[in-house]
Motif scaffolding. Sequence first.
Motif, PDB file in Angstrom:
ATOM      1  N   HIS A  94      82.107  37.715  65.625  1.00 27.26           N
ATOM      2  CA  HIS A  94      82.429  38.082  66.999  1.00 27.26           C
ATOM      3  C   HIS A  94      83.758  38.834  67.097  1.00 27.26           C
ATOM      4  CE1 HIS A  94      79.168  35.830  68.905  1.00 27.26           C
ATOM      5  NE2 HIS A  94      79.390  34.896  67.998  1.00 27.26           N
ATOM      6  N   ASP A  95      83.675  40.084  67.550  1.00 27.74           N
ATOM      7  CA  ASP A  95      84.860  40.871  67.911  1.00 27.74           C
ATOM      8  C   ASP A  95      85.886  40.979  66.791  1.00 27.74           C
ATOM      9  OD1 ASP A  95      83.832  41.126  70.598  1.00 27.74           O
ATOM     10  OD2 ASP A  95      84.449  39.049  70.917  1.00 27.74           O
ATOM     11  N   THR A  96      85.419  41.021  65.548  1.00 26.35           N
ATOM     12  CA  THR A  96      86.347  41.137  64.424  1.00 26.35           C
ATOM     13  C   THR A  96      85.629  41.704  63.197  1.00 26.35           C
ATOM     14  OG1 THR A  96      87.920  39.925  63.027  1.00 26.35           O
ATOM     15  CG2 THR A  96      85.905  38.777  63.601  1.00 26.35           C
ATOM     16  N   THR A  97      86.415  42.312  62.315  1.00 28.05           N
ATOM     17  CA  THR A  97      85.897  42.766  61.018  1.00 28.05           C
ATOM     18  C   THR A  97      86.601  42.021  59.881  1.00 28.05           C
ATOM     19  OG1 THR A  97      87.517  44.581  60.966  1.00 28.05           O
ATOM     20  CG2 THR A  97      85.350  45.076  61.898  1.00 28.05           C
ATOM     21  N   SER A  98      87.218  40.886  60.203  1.00 30.05           N
ATOM     22  CA  SER A  98      88.064  40.189  59.228  1.00 30.05           C
ATOM     23  C   SER A  98      87.300  39.573  58.065  1.00 30.05           C
ATOM     24  CB  SER A  98      88.894  39.105  59.931  1.00 30.05           C
ATOM     25  OG  SER A  98      88.060  38.164  60.576  1.00 30.05           O
TER      26      SER A  98
ATOM     27  N   LEU B 260      75.160  44.787  51.684  1.00 30.00           N
ATOM     28  CA  LEU B 260      75.800  44.331  52.916  1.00 30.00           C
ATOM     29  C   LEU B 260      75.759  45.408  53.990  1.00 30.00           C
ATOM     30  CD1 LEU B 260      79.053  42.568  51.586  1.00 30.00           C
ATOM     31  CD2 LEU B 260      76.878  41.501  52.241  1.00 30.00           C
ATOM     32  N   ALA B 261      75.360  44.988  55.195  1.00 31.08           N
ATOM     33  CA  ALA B 261      75.460  45.835  56.385  1.00 31.08           C
ATOM     34  C   ALA B 261      76.549  45.208  57.244  1.00 31.08           C
ATOM     35  CB  ALA B 261      74.133  45.874  57.130  1.00 31.08           C
TER      36      ALA B 261
ATOM     37  N   PHE C 226      79.637  50.805  61.100  1.00 28.25           N
ATOM     38  CA  PHE C 226      80.674  51.699  61.630  1.00 28.25           C
ATOM     39  C   PHE C 226      81.869  51.734  60.677  1.00 28.25           C
ATOM     40  CE2 PHE C 226      81.392  47.569  63.793  1.00 28.25           C
ATOM     41  CZ  PHE C 226      82.720  47.325  63.488  1.00 28.25           C
ATOM     42  N   ASP C 227      82.740  52.691  60.906  1.00 30.24           N
ATOM     43  CA  ASP C 227      83.943  52.863  60.094  1.00 30.24           C
ATOM     44  C   ASP C 227      84.947  51.772  60.473  1.00 30.24           C
ATOM     45  OD1 ASP C 227      86.240  53.641  58.788  1.00 30.24           O
ATOM     46  OD2 ASP C 227      86.405  55.591  59.801  1.00 30.24           O
ATOM     47  N   GLY C 228      85.195  50.849  59.562  1.00 34.50           N
ATOM     48  CA  GLY C 228      86.102  49.749  59.852  1.00 34.50           C
ATOM     49  C   GLY C 228      87.531  50.182  60.087  1.00 34.50           C
ATOM     50  N   ALA C 229      87.887  51.383  59.670  1.00 30.95           N
ATOM     51  CA  ALA C 229      89.248  51.896  59.866  1.00 30.95           C
ATOM     52  C   ALA C 229      89.379  52.705  61.150  1.00 30.95           C
ATOM     53  CB  ALA C 229      89.652  52.760  58.672  1.00 30.95           C
ATOM     54  N   HIS C 230      88.303  52.768  61.939  1.00 34.28           N
ATOM     55  CA  HIS C 230      88.347  53.548  63.177  1.00 34.28           C
ATOM     56  C   HIS C 230      89.302  52.872  64.158  1.00 34.28           C
ATOM     57  CE1 HIS C 230      86.957  55.368  66.976  1.00 34.28           C
ATOM     58  NE2 HIS C 230      86.536  56.373  66.223  1.00 34.28           N
ATOM     59  N   GLU C 231      90.379  53.562  64.491  1.00 37.58           N
ATOM     60  CA  GLU C 231      91.472  52.945  65.248  1.00 37.58           C
ATOM     61  C   GLU C 231      91.044  52.492  66.642  1.00 37.58           C
ATOM     62  OE1 GLU C 231      96.039  53.987  66.710  1.00 37.58           O
ATOM     63  OE2 GLU C 231      95.024  55.274  65.240  1.00 37.58           O
ATOM     64  N   GLN C 232      90.311  53.325  67.360  1.00 37.76           N
ATOM     65  CA  GLN C 232      89.916  52.961  68.721  1.00 37.76           C
ATOM     66  C   GLN C 232      88.957  51.768  68.733  1.00 37.76           C
ATOM     67  OE1 GLN C 232      88.839  57.178  69.559  1.00 37.76           O
ATOM     68  NE2 GLN C 232      89.799  56.799  71.531  1.00 37.76           N
ATOM     69  N   MET C 233      88.091  51.704  67.745  1.00 35.08           N
ATOM     70  CA  MET C 233      87.195  50.550  67.634  1.00 35.08           C
ATOM     71  C   MET C 233      88.001  49.271  67.414  1.00 35.08           C
ATOM     72  SD  MET C 233      84.363  48.858  67.419  1.00 35.08           S
ATOM     73  CE  MET C 233      82.880  49.825  67.103  1.00 35.08           C
TER      74      MET C 233
ATOM     75  N   ALA D   8      82.487  55.470  66.358  1.00 33.75           N
ATOM     76  CA  ALA D   8      83.005  55.027  65.063  1.00 33.75           C
ATOM     77  C   ALA D   8      81.991  55.234  63.945  1.00 33.75           C
ATOM     78  CB  ALA D   8      83.407  53.553  65.143  1.00 33.75           C
ATOM     79  N   GLY D   9      80.888  55.886  64.270  1.00 37.00           N
ATOM     80  CA  GLY D   9      79.917  56.259  63.244  1.00 37.00           C
ATOM     81  C   GLY D   9      78.829  55.243  62.970  1.00 37.00           C
ATOM     82  N   GLY D  10      78.795  54.151  63.748  1.00 32.08           N
ATOM     83  CA  GLY D  10      77.841  53.089  63.474  1.00 32.08           C
ATOM     84  C   GLY D  10      76.585  53.152  64.316  1.00 32.08           C
TER      85      GLY D  10
END
Length: 281
Positions: free
Chosen positions: A37-41, A56-57, A79-86, A181-183
């Motif tokens: 939820h709301d994280t890519t950690s 992995l997706a 999506f791009d995990g480094a996308h700043e706005q995301m 973000a490309g996803g």
Amino acid sequence: MIDLHTHTNKSDGTDSPRELVNKAIVQGLTVLGISDHDTTSSWQEATESLRGNLQLALGSEISCLTEDGISVHMLGLLFDGAHEQMQVMLEETRDGRLPRMRKMVEKMQAAGIDISMADVEAARPEGATLGRPHLADALVNKGVISTRDEAFQGMLNNESEFYVSHAAPTPAQAIAMIRKAGGVAVIAHPFASHRGQILKASDFQELVAAGLNGIEVDHRDQNPEEREMLRSIATELDLVITGSSDYHGSGKLNALAEFQTSPAQWEKLESLADKRRVVRA
């Protein structure tokens, strides 16, 4: 086997990313979607744990609110995990969870329920995105209820007197950001009526206009009639049809890969991302 919707202890699951990857490998999954939820950690540990034929997706389940206050969950995958706005959007959504939790606890205390924020924090794994499941676990620990499922069917349901919404993007905004973000964007369990208010069939046209790619059709919280209706909507709107477990470890009854996505539908969904971001060993 392809399961595109699971959670780790980086949000409200009970397995670490490493433990979840290990379970997926043992069960013979070919594609595992991790969408805390709301994280890519969870992404780094999951990637470091990957081996064999498992792919992995990676993504996130984004908490959304419609203009009229209906809670919607949007799966953003690949999506791009480094996308700043995301990342800013995810952070802002996480930040809204603390005041929301305080208000829910205050409502319960006013009703005479023995619960505190300290109890909720004690039930929350270190670094995990705060959520209602941690309040459910705290209520279980205090003996107020027996299980998480009991909590979500009653005290923590969206229609409950204790429920409080939180600041969140609209579904259309979340979809737009995922695509930017490309996803790819898949709406999670949209007809899970026991959770509270749900979307109407007519709402999907607006989401498609925003860039929606798929609908999570096969999910334990949607009965056969609801699944059939969603399957028809997806077919009519040319959306990808997914099936997922929404696995949370021991926190919920959902079993890993209890519902799956067909290889053909997964191939179609993956092709809609702007790059091939599936992680392979």
